[in-house]
Enzyme design. Structure first.
Site, PDB file in Angstrom:
ATOM      1  N   HIS A 148       0.831  -1.202   0.000  1.00  0.00           N
ATOM      2  CA  HIS A 148       0.000   0.000   0.000  1.00  0.00           C
ATOM      3  C   HIS A 148       0.874   1.264   0.000  1.00  0.00           C
ATOM      4  O   HIS A 148       0.953   1.930  -1.010  1.00  0.00           O
ATOM      5  CB  HIS A 148      -1.007   0.022   1.158  1.00  0.00           C
ATOM      6  CG  HIS A 148      -1.895  -1.158   1.213  1.00  0.00           C
ATOM      7  ND1 HIS A 148      -2.705  -1.539   0.161  1.00  0.00           N
ATOM      8  CD2 HIS A 148      -2.091  -2.096   2.185  1.00  0.00           C
ATOM      9  CE1 HIS A 148      -3.370  -2.639   0.470  1.00  0.00           C
ATOM     10  NE2 HIS A 148      -3.016  -2.999   1.691  1.00  0.00           N
ATOM     11  N   ASP A 200      -5.029  -8.547  -3.107  1.00  0.00           N
ATOM     12  CA  ASP A 200      -5.288  -8.271  -1.694  1.00  0.00           C
ATOM     13  C   ASP A 200      -6.558  -8.944  -1.183  1.00  0.00           C
ATOM     14  O   ASP A 200      -6.584 -10.144  -0.945  1.00  0.00           O
ATOM     15  CB  ASP A 200      -5.316  -6.758  -1.496  1.00  0.00           C
ATOM     16  CG  ASP A 200      -5.262  -6.341  -0.040  1.00  0.00           C
ATOM     17  OD1 ASP A 200      -5.289  -7.211   0.848  1.00  0.00           O
ATOM     18  OD2 ASP A 200      -5.168  -5.131   0.231  1.00  0.00           O
TER      19      ASP A 200
END
Length: 465
Positions: free
Chosen positions: A280, A331
């Site tokens: 991220h 993810d």
């Protein structure tokens, strides 16, 4: 899977220097490319001919397999009828409830179906950020690596390459706060996590298709001391992945307790280099952006998840211009398609800057080509495996495009990747998929698709009853 030497001929293949014609790919019994020869004058007898243009397979650098089963089940306001804000933290509470119910058999079924979906989308390897380790009450399974082994086996059965990353989760927040009750399935010490890693490695040894590393969950879930202890217990070449700076609340808490922003804190205290993947890294300031790019670490971008959770937008323009490495991952698996990740990466920049083709460069004027190449390279680094390119010594992972698909039909080769990434017309343009030279998807069908889907549905029915 051991196999006889094999080869594939492609009229067009995407090599490190771009599209080349009449390319002969040859690999050995272990699935490693031994030669890649463009401009082949004559196709040897018996060589399979690709049905369309050939691309390298894409690495998926971030996955939580069990979360595939909850995709689409959190799209409502958690506090109905109130003005409460739904965000990552409210979603996480719902995810924890789901994690509490998963069984070894259910995890195996969900993971196998997910990995088949990845393969069909053109992901040929996956970095599994695996943090559900224990029984629902937090006690150890008789085989402490029970769940990790189930996931590794699901990858092997489906045919996808894997980097298994057992996760160290020790605390519930900065300042070494005690874990929450709903985190009990995740919790380990560095010592017990390394012991678990040793157990799964002994049962499922490393191979050309399987690599191991570690994943400190996040700076809020480990301390400086426990992170040092974890890193001292692994090989210095092993991949290290960590969630970081995904949420502004995380940045604020880190500033309050540690006196620094998360990425800067990590870079100042640890030797963050090319074996690291910072997942991220959404909320980085200008100094962190440049420092992260300089480190050689990979920024692990998961655009469909970040958009779904309302995380924010990564400063991709400045980071790529500073020669920073990126890769993409699915993810939470709200979407399982690298094309969507790259598309959203560019579109986020367009919406922010109100311009088009933001992430093109002087050297790569086609956005899709630049992002595709960057994601291949960064994903390979994050995987710690020889993947991400069609060249000798790399894994024979490749995708065959459908030449008649409406997104690329009649287009010149230099527009094919643009069509693949930015067009959203009908079914996937990816027709066939090879991993380690083994054809695991043929004409958009996986070899075990029906059985795996039936097992997935049974597992989902059990989870939702």
């Amino acid at each position: 899977m051991m196999q006889a030497n094999q080869s594939l001929f492609a009229a067009h293949a995407y090599l490190p220097d771009g599209w080349r014609r009449n390319v002969l790919l040859e690999w050995d019994a272990h699935g490693t490319l031994t030669s890649v020869t463009p401009d082949t004058a004559r196709v040897p007898d018996g060589v399979e001919k690709a049905a369309g243009p050939v691309l390298p397979g894409m690495p998926n650098l971030h996955s939580h397999a069990f979360q595939r089963a909850m995709a689409g089940l959190t799209e409502y306001r958690a506090a109905a009828g109130t003005a409460a804000t739904d965000n990552f933290w409210s979603w996480r509470d719902l995810m924890y409830r789901f994690a509490a119910r998963i069984t070894p058999e259910g995890l195996a079924a969900v993971a196998q179906w997910l990995y088949i979906e990845m393969l069909k989308a053109g992901y040929t390897s996956v970095c599994e950020f695996h943090y559900v380790h224990h029984t629902p009450d937090g006690s150890r399974y008789p085989n402490q690596a029970e769940l990790a082994q189930r996931v590794v086996d699901a990858a092997s059965t489906s045919g996808i390459g894997m980097t298994m990353l057992p996760v160290l989760y020790q605390y519930s927040g900065f300042g070494s706060r005690a874990p929450r009750e709903d985190q009990r399935r995740f919790i380990n010490t560095p010592e017990s996590l390394l012991d678990l890693l040793g157990t799964v490695r002994a049962a499922r040894p490393e191979s050309a298709a399987l690599r191991y590393g570690v994943a400190p969950h996040s700076l809020r879930a480990v301390s400086a001391d426990s992170l040092h202890e974890l890193l001292s217990g692994i090989d210095r070449s092993a991949p290290v992945h960590i969630h970081i700076a995904e949420q502004t609340a995380e940045v604020d808490d880190c500033l309050e307790t540690e006196g620094a922003r998360p990425v800067q804190w990590l870079l100042d205290r640890f030797n963050v280099d090319s074996r690291w993947c910072l997942v991220h890294a959404t909320h980085v300031d200008a100094n962190e952006t440049l420092a992260l790019a300089k480190s050689g670490a990979v920024a692990g971008l998961c655009l469909t998840t970040e958009a779904n959770l309302g995380d924010g937008i990564f400063p991709a323009h400045a980071y790529l211009d500073a020669q920073g490495r990126i890769g993409v991952g699915s993810d939470s698996h709200i979407g399982v398609d690298w094309r969507a990740e790259l598309r959203l990466l560019e579109y986020g920049q367009r919406l922010t800057r109100r311009q088009r083709n933001v992430l093109a460069s002087a050297e790569a004027t086609h956005v899709a080509d630049r992002l595709f190449g960057a994601a291949l390279e960064g994903g390979a680094h994050a995987s710690g495996r020889a993947v991400g390119a069609l060249q000798a010594g790399r894994r024979a992972d490749c995708l065959v495009l459908d030449p008649d698909h409406s997104s690329i039909a009649e287009h010149a080769p230099n527009a094919w990747l643009s069509g693949v990434v930015f067009c959203e017309h009908g079914e996937t343009p990816i027709r066939d998929v090879y991993t380690g030279g083994d054809k695991v998807v043929d004409n958009r069908r996986h070899r075990d698709e029906e059985g795996a889907y039936a097992r997935y549905r049974a597992a989902l029915a059990d989870l939702l009853r």
